[in-house]
Design an enzyme around this catalytic site. Structure first.
Site, PDB file in Angstrom:
ATOM      1  N   TYR A 144     -27.688  -6.744  -9.153  1.00 46.16           N
ATOM      2  CA  TYR A 144     -26.617  -7.706  -9.428  1.00 46.16           C
ATOM      3  C   TYR A 144     -25.277  -7.025  -9.219  1.00 46.16           C
ATOM      4  O   TYR A 144     -25.061  -5.921  -9.722  1.00 46.16           O
ATOM      5  CB  TYR A 144     -26.735  -8.216 -10.868  1.00 46.16           C
ATOM      6  N   ASP A 239     -22.621   0.710  -6.780  1.00 47.81           N
ATOM      7  CA  ASP A 239     -22.117  -0.157  -7.842  1.00 47.81           C
ATOM      8  C   ASP A 239     -22.489   0.495  -9.165  1.00 47.81           C
ATOM      9  O   ASP A 239     -23.613   0.376  -9.638  1.00 47.81           O
ATOM     10  CB  ASP A 239     -22.729  -1.553  -7.717  1.00 47.81           C
ATOM     11  N   LYS A 267     -17.316  -2.261 -17.209  1.00 55.41           N
ATOM     12  CA  LYS A 267     -17.943  -2.040 -18.516  1.00 55.41           C
ATOM     13  C   LYS A 267     -17.322  -0.852 -19.274  1.00 55.41           C
ATOM     14  O   LYS A 267     -16.223  -0.984 -19.777  1.00 55.41           O
ATOM     15  CB  LYS A 267     -19.456  -1.954 -18.353  1.00 55.41           C
TER      16      LYS A 267
HETATM   17  C1  LIG Z   1     -22.025  -6.248 -15.083  1.00 54.15           C
HETATM   18  C2  LIG Z   1     -22.175  -5.862 -13.687  1.00 54.15           C
HETATM   19  C3  LIG Z   1     -21.348  -6.398 -12.676  1.00 54.15           C
HETATM   20  C4  LIG Z   1     -20.374  -7.496 -12.932  1.00 54.15           C
HETATM   21  O1  LIG Z   1     -19.354  -7.121 -13.802  1.00 54.15           O
HETATM   22  P1  LIG Z   1     -18.507  -8.284 -14.539  1.00 54.15           P
HETATM   23  O2  LIG Z   1     -17.483  -7.516 -15.316  1.00 54.15           O
HETATM   24  O3  LIG Z   1     -19.495  -9.027 -15.382  1.00 54.15           O
HETATM   25  O4  LIG Z   1     -17.919  -9.137 -13.490  1.00 54.15           O
HETATM   26  C5  LIG Z   1     -21.468  -5.903 -11.395  1.00 54.15           C
HETATM   27  N1  LIG Z   1     -22.359  -4.941 -11.111  1.00 54.15           N
HETATM   28  C6  LIG Z   1     -23.164  -4.408 -12.038  1.00 54.15           C
HETATM   29  C7  LIG Z   1     -24.121  -3.324 -11.657  1.00 54.15           C
HETATM   30  C8  LIG Z   1     -23.118  -4.865 -13.353  1.00 54.15           C
HETATM   31  O5  LIG Z   1     -23.955  -4.359 -14.254  1.00 54.15           O
END
Ligand SMILES: *Cc1c(COP(=O)(O)O)cnc(C)c1O
Length: 428
Positions: A144, A239, A267
Site C-alpha cells: 500500500y 516506501d 507516520k
Molecule cells: C500509511 C502508509 C502510507 C500512506 O500514508 P498516509 O499518511 O496514510 O497517507 C503509504 N505507504 C505506506 C507503506 C504506509 O504504511
C-alpha cells in the site's frame, strides 16, 4: 465491557461521515462489529469513551513508537503552537528536521516535507517520472502506498481488508501505467523489465511489507531490485512510511544495507502529527520546483507544530539501545504468542521484523506474498481480535495489518497481553 457511548457515537457518525469514519480500516469491517471511539491515550494505553482501558498495539497505525502523549513530544508541539500554528513561510525548525533526516538516512541527500504518506509516495513517483522521462511504474500486490489514483491497483491495507478489486472513481486510463506483480518474485520483475524496461520509471515497494500483514523481503529480493533498476535506468523507491525510523534509525534500507534512489517517510517522522517526507539523491531531488521543473507544493507543508512533534520524536529515538529494546519487547510478545498458539493447538504463523508483526491463522507455512495472506483464515482472526478487545488488548482490526510495538509497552503489558491471548486462543 460496555460500549454504549461508542455505539451511540457510531450511529451519529454514520449519518454525517461515510461509514462513520475518516479512514476505512477504523470501521472494524475487516473483523465485524462496531468500532470503539477513543477519548484519550497515554503511554501504551488508550481509553474509549465508555471508560474502558486497552493496551494499544495499533499506535495510530505506526507513528506512536514512543507511546502516546510522550511528555517531550507534547511539550515541543505545545511550544510551537504558542508561537502560531502556521506561517506559509520557511522556519528554522524545518531546516533542523530536514538535517536530521539527511543525517540518519544514508541515501537521502535532500528531502521535501509534505503532510501525508500519500503525498510523499505520489510526489516521489512524480519526481521519478519527471527525472527518467518514462511513464510506467512497477508496484507489488499487497503493498500500500497511499490512496493516489494509480496506486490503488492491487493495494494492501484497507483495500485488501474490504476485498476491493480496484476503486471506482479511478479511470482505467489512470492505472494503465501501473504494472503490478507478486512480492518477492524476482523472476516476474526480470521478465517485466526485459519486456518493457525502457518505459519503466521506477519500482516502488515497502522494503518490508506491512500493509498486507508483515511479509519480510526474501533473501536477495531487495538486492535484485537494486541491480535490475540500475541496469535498466529506472529508479528504486523505498516506501518507508511505515518502516522508516521503526526498524532502524536509518530505515529498513539501513537494516538490509541498500541504497534506494528515493524514499518516502511518514507516520513516525511526524510524531503523531500530519507530516511526511520524500527525498533521496541530490541530482534527482534538484529537479523539484523551485530548483527544477517538477512541481510539488503544499500550504501546510512543514507545518511548525508537526515539525516540532516529529523532531522531538526522532530525538528521543536517538537514545542508545532504542532499537535493541524495541526488538526485545517485540520478541517477548511474539515468542509468548507462539507458545500460546501451540498450547491452544492452533496452527498459524507469526511473521515479525523488529517492532512490527502479524499473527496469521494459516497452515503454518511462511507467507511470501499477498496471495498467501489472502488464503489465511480472516474470519478466525476477527474472532481473535474481538476476544482480545474484550480483554482490554487493542490489536489492529484486520488480518491484513501489522501489530505495532512501542517503547512504552511494559513487562506488565506483555504479561497481560499473553494472558489474554492464552484465554482467547484456547476458546477459539
Ligand atoms: C500509511 C502508509 C502510507 C500512506 O500514508 P498516509 O499518511 O496514510 O497517507 C503509504 N505507504 C505506506 C507503506 C504506509 O504504511
Amino acid at each position: 465491557m460496555r460500549h454504549e457511548r461508542s455505539k451511540e457515537l457510531f450511529s451519529r457518525a454514520q449519518k454525517v461521515i461515510p461509514g462513520g469514519v475518516n479512514s476505512p480500516v477504523r470501521a472494524f469491517k475487516g473483523v465485524g462489529g462496531q468500532p470503539v471511539f477513543i477519548a484519550k491515550a497515554e503511554g501504551s494505553a488508550i481509553w474509549d469513551v465508555d471508560g474502558n482501558r486497552y493496551i494499544d498495539f495499533v499506535g495510530s497505525w505506526g507513528p506512536m513508537i514512543l507511546g502516546h502523549a510522550h511528555p517531550e513530544v507534547v511539550q515541543a508541539a505545545k511550544n510551537a503552537i504558542d508561537r502560531g500554528s502556521s506561517y506559509g513561510a520557511p522556519t528554522e525548525a524545518e531546516v533542523k528536521l530536514a538535517e536530521l533526516i539527511v543525517e540518519r538516512v544514508a541515501s537521502v541527500e535532500k528531502v521535501r516535507l509534505v503532510s501525508s504518506g500519500t503525498e510523499a509516495t505520489m510526489s516521489a513517483i512524480r519526481v521519478a517520472r519527471g527525472f527518467t522521462g518514462r511513464d510506467d511504474i512497477v508496484k507489488f500486490e499487497g503493498c500500500y502506498h497511499g490512496h493516489a489514483d494509480y496506486l490503488l491497483a492491487k493495494a494492501g491495507s484497507g483495500v485488501a481488508t474490504f476485498d476491493l478489486p480496484d476503486s471506482p472513481g479511478v479511470p482505467s486510463d489512470f492505472t494503465k501505467h501501473t504494472l503490478t506483480i507478486p512480492y518477492n518474485d524476482v523472476d516476474a520483475v526480470r521478465r517485466l523489465f526485459e519486456e518493457r524496461g525502457k518505459d519503466i520509471a521506477c519500482i516502488i515497494l515497502e522494503p518490508v511489507t506491512g500493509n498486507a500483514g508483515v511479509i519480510p523481503p526474501a533473501p536477495g529480493f531487495l538486492e535484485a531490485l537494486r541491480e535490475i533498476t540500475k541496469k535498466h535506468g529506472a529508479l528504486l523507491i523505498f516506501d518507508e512510511v511505515m518502516t522508516g525510523f521503526r526498524l532502524h534509525s536509518g530505515g529498513a534500507q539501513a537494516l538490509y544495507g541498500l541504497d534506494p534512489d528515493l524514499s518516502a517517510f511518514g507516520k513516525i517522522v511526524g510524531g503523531g502529527m500530519p507530516l511526511a517526507a520524500y527525498g533521496g539523491r541530490a541530482d534527482i531531488m534538484n529537479r523539484v520546483a523551485p530548483e527544477g521543473p517538477i512541481y510539488q507544493a503544499g500550504t501546510l507543508s512543514g507545518n511548525p507544530c508537526a515539525v516540532a512533534a516529529g523532531h522531538a520524536t526522532l530525538q528521543q529515538l536517538a537514545a542508545p539501545g532504542t532499537y535493541e529494546r524495541l526488538d526485545q519487547i517485540s520478541k517477548r510478545i511474539t515468542d509468548g504468542l507462539a507458545a500460546a498458539m501451540s498450547e491452544a493447538e492452533q496452527v498459524g504463523r507469526i511473521q515479525r521484523v523488529g517492532s512490527m508483526f502479524t499473527l496469521f491463522f494459516n497452515d503454518g507455512s511462511p507467507l511470501r506474498n499477498f496471495a498467501d495472506v489472502k488464503k489465511a483464515d480472516h474470519a478466525k482472526f476477527g474472532r481473535f481480535f474481538h476476544g482480545m478487545l474484550e480483554r482490554g488488548v487493542y490489536f489492529p482490526p484486520s488480518g491484513y495489518e501489522a501489530v505495532f510495538v512501542s517503547l512504552a509497552h511494559t513487562d506488565e503489558d506483555i504479561e497481560r497481553t499473553l494472558e489474554a491471548a492464552r484465554a482467547v486462543l484456547t476458546a477459539l
